[in-house]
Motif scaffolding. Structure first.
Motif, PDB file in Angstrom:
ATOM      1  N   PRO A  87      41.206  44.391  33.894  1.00  0.00           N
ATOM      2  CA  PRO A  87      40.190  44.832  33.581  1.00  0.00           C
ATOM      3  C   PRO A  87      39.257  45.705  34.731  1.00  0.00           C
ATOM      4  CG  PRO A  87      40.533  42.316  34.754  1.00  0.00           C
ATOM      5  CD  PRO A  87      41.389  43.400  34.037  1.00  0.00           C
ATOM      6  N   TYR A  88      40.751  46.649  35.159  1.00  0.00           N
ATOM      7  CA  TYR A  88      40.565  47.762  36.372  1.00  0.00           C
ATOM      8  C   TYR A  88      39.801  48.869  35.631  1.00  0.00           C
ATOM      9  CZ  TYR A  88      43.675  44.080  38.680  1.00  0.00           C
ATOM     10  OH  TYR A  88      43.877  42.835  38.447  1.00  0.00           O
ATOM     11  N   ALA A  89      38.752  49.580  36.468  1.00  0.00           N
ATOM     12  CA  ALA A  89      38.118  50.823  36.084  1.00  0.00           C
ATOM     13  C   ALA A  89      38.724  51.778  36.706  1.00  0.00           C
ATOM     14  CB  ALA A  89      36.459  50.763  36.043  1.00  0.00           C
ATOM     15  N   GLN A  90      38.896  52.565  36.020  1.00  0.00           N
ATOM     16  CA  GLN A  90      39.661  54.310  37.257  1.00  0.00           C
ATOM     17  C   GLN A  90      38.581  55.586  36.810  1.00  0.00           C
ATOM     18  OE1 GLN A  90      44.501  54.545  37.142  1.00  0.00           O
ATOM     19  NE2 GLN A  90      43.248  54.083  34.517  1.00  0.00           N
ATOM     20  N   GLY A 294      45.361  44.193  45.881  1.00  0.00           N
ATOM     21  CA  GLY A 294      44.327  43.072  45.938  1.00  0.00           C
ATOM     22  C   GLY A 294      43.242  42.129  45.167  1.00  0.00           C
ATOM     23  N   LEU A 295      43.152  43.987  43.779  1.00  0.00           N
ATOM     24  CA  LEU A 295      42.487  43.178  42.805  1.00  0.00           C
ATOM     25  C   LEU A 295      43.290  41.960  41.918  1.00  0.00           C
ATOM     26  CD1 LEU A 295      41.229  46.282  41.707  1.00  0.00           C
ATOM     27  CD2 LEU A 295      40.208  44.649  42.317  1.00  0.00           C
ATOM     28  N   SER A 296      44.686  41.921  41.795  1.00  0.00           N
ATOM     29  CA  SER A 296      45.042  40.868  40.761  1.00  0.00           C
ATOM     30  C   SER A 296      45.411  40.206  41.601  1.00  0.00           C
ATOM     31  CB  SER A 296      46.724  41.233  40.922  1.00  0.00           C
ATOM     32  OG  SER A 296      46.849  42.712  39.809  1.00  0.00           O
ATOM     33  N   GLN A 297      45.047  40.125  43.063  1.00  0.00           N
ATOM     34  CA  GLN A 297      45.434  38.678  44.325  1.00  0.00           C
ATOM     35  C   GLN A 297      44.124  37.608  43.857  1.00  0.00           C
ATOM     36  OE1 GLN A 297      47.784  38.071  46.315  1.00  0.00           O
ATOM     37  NE2 GLN A 297      46.591  35.659  45.992  1.00  0.00           N
ATOM     38  N   GLU A 338      36.067  49.489  43.414  1.00  0.00           N
ATOM     39  CA  GLU A 338      34.617  48.359  42.965  1.00  0.00           C
ATOM     40  C   GLU A 338      34.552  47.764  41.658  1.00  0.00           C
ATOM     41  OE1 GLU A 338      33.487  51.832  44.806  1.00  0.00           O
ATOM     42  OE2 GLU A 338      34.862  51.848  43.924  1.00  0.00           O
ATOM     43  N   SER A 339      36.213  47.338  40.910  1.00  0.00           N
ATOM     44  CA  SER A 339      36.102  46.483  39.538  1.00  0.00           C
ATOM     45  C   SER A 339      36.538  45.540  40.476  1.00  0.00           C
ATOM     46  CB  SER A 339      38.115  47.125  39.499  1.00  0.00           C
ATOM     47  OG  SER A 339      38.056  48.006  39.112  1.00  0.00           O
TER      48      SER A 339
END
Length: 464
Positions: A87-90, A294-297, A338-339
């Motif tokens: 669910p990560y935007a680029q 960090g987002l995955s954590q 910001e994701s």
């Protein structure tokens, strides 16, 4: 958790493709998360053209760069969602675009086409290292405490971005930063939005962050607050309204004919520019790796060993987005911190990123509508998500100085240097040195030592 299919019914094709039920998510939740992420990062549609147009002197640079930015962000988010299924935007990265424009092109007098070639080459290196498993090996070599510190550091960085965009934290010639005027419209609007959004979250209102953004934007429009960009000489103004037919929310995109395919790969391979290629590679490598870790954590994707599923695809899509963005004519496209706002709304599958990608495509036509969301309305979301990302610091062993000091440096250096990459780098270097000098060098992975040496060499000889 509820699934996206009626109880007892077989899962839909959409559910099976993205694994919605397996992830404990639903289609409405993923769509809401994608919209929230898009709103918190839609500023890049206007900021990236402003930065790059200073270095790319083509006719109608701003309009062409806006289209390029939207297409690059859409492509990066779509491949992240459809292929990596995260669910990560680029989008074109902030900081990386400033380095491209002001350091490389305007400062070093490198032609902008050659600089785009350097970005493309760095993207190729990202993909190769990802497919070979090097990037995930580095992630696995980073100790558990530093991974929690990276998450927390990104949280402080997000909060700092929010406070800065709201005018609550401002530059100060004597103290570097200071407190802005809390009576300024942007500051008190953001504080009001922060309190309202937090209250909605406490009450467990579905879509609290998104509702907070929309309510704060509506308040700014109704009260005619001067918090919108577009005023004379860069000044803020009240919402000017939608001009033209069909409520003025539609605007024809300008195809970037002077940008697409203009990259000069041969020129970037010249010996004198290897430093530029390496710097692009280094900054995005550790910025994106730190962000994705960090987002995955935060999203709960890492297992007990710190590994993430589909890691090779995840990291390869980051590099592929950089390559495509360079071809379209923009600086490095990378994963967006910001994701985290979409993750905060419950986004857990690639459908969130796909939603962001589709919205960026629509933004090429509906870009006037994006101007109705001021920075002061998205600032509370960044601050709140930043606060939520601090949760992991309780997992750090604060009684062990060899663990706590590198973790602290990782956290504090991200906002203070305005760079996720610097926070990760200084955390890794200090971790290796303190463990070694403290007589506990065997606790450090040989790969981490090698990485620490490369990072140290970069700061000593290649720092700009």
């Amino acid at each position: 958790m509820t699934s996206s299919s009626p109880q007892g019914a077989p899962p839909s094709g959409l559910d099976r493709f993205f694994g919605l039920t397996t992830s404990g998510s639903t289609v409405p939740r993923e769509l809401r998360a994608g919209l929230t992420t898009f709103l918190t990062m839609s500023y890049i549609l206007f900021v990236n053209p402003q930065v790059l147009s200073a270095a790319i002197p083509v006719p109608g640079a701003f309009a062409q760069l806006l289209t390029t930015t939207a297409i690059a962000a859409a492509f990066g988010s779509l491949v992240m969602g459809l292929i990596a299924k995260y669910p990560y935007a680029q989008a074109p990265g902030m900081g990386l675009n400033a380095f491209f424009a002001f350091t490389v092109v305007l400062g070093m007098k490198v032609p902008w086409q050659t600089a785009l070639g350097a970005v493309f080459i760095s993207g190729v290196l990202f993909v190769l290292l990802s497919l070979l498993g090097a990037r995930q090996a580095i992630v696995q070599a980073i100790p558990r405490g530093l991974k929690f510190a990276i998450t927390a550091g990104i949280g402080t960085f997000l909060a700092f971005l929010g406070l800065k965009s709201a005018g609550i934290v401002v530059t100060n010639p004597a103290t570097f930063v200071g407190l802005g005027s809390l009576t300024a419209p942007g500051a008190w609007l953001a504080l009001l939005g922060l309190v309202v959004t937090a209250g909605l979250m406490v009450r467990r209102v579905t879509g609290a962050i998104l509702w907070g953004i929309l309510l704060t934007s509506a308040a700014a429009i109704v009260l005619r607050l001067p918090v919108f960009a577009g005023g004379a000489e860069g000044a803020l103004q009240a919402f000017p309204g939608f001009q033209g037919s069909l409520l003025g929310i539609f605007g024809a995109p300008v195809w970037p004919v002077d940008l697409v395919g203009q990259l000069d790969i041969g020129g970037a391979l010249g010996l004198g520019l290897l430093n530029v290629v390496f710097t692009f590679f280094f900054v995005d490598f550790f910025d994106a790796t730190g962000t994705l870790t960090g987002l995955s954590q935060k999203a709960g994707f890492l297992d007990e060993h710190g590994n993430m599923p589909r890691a090779r695809r995840l990291f390869a899509m980051d590099g592929l987005a950089a390559m495509f963005g360079a071809f379209m004519g923009t600086s490095t496209t990378t994963a967006y911190v910001e994701s985290a706002s979409g993750i905060g709304e419950g986004g857990r599958t690639g459908l969130t990123a796909v939603t962001v990608g589709v919205l960026f495509l629509f933004a090429m036509l509906l870009w006037p509508l994006a101007a109705a969301i001021p920075a002061a309305a998205t600032a509370p979301a960044l601050i709140l998500v930043g606060a939520l990302m601090m949760e992991g610091i309780k997992q750090i062993d604060w009684d062990d100085l060899t663990e706590s000091l590198p973790a602290f440096l990782t956290i504090i250096m991200m906002p203070l240097t305005f760079s996720i990459a610097n926070g990760v780098s200084l955390g890794v270097i200090s971790y290796c040195l303190i463990k070694l000098i403290g007589g506990r060098g065997r606790e450090v992975s040989p790969l981490l030592y090698g990485l620490g040496l490369l990072l140290l060499a970069r700061y000593l000889w290649l720092q700009h």
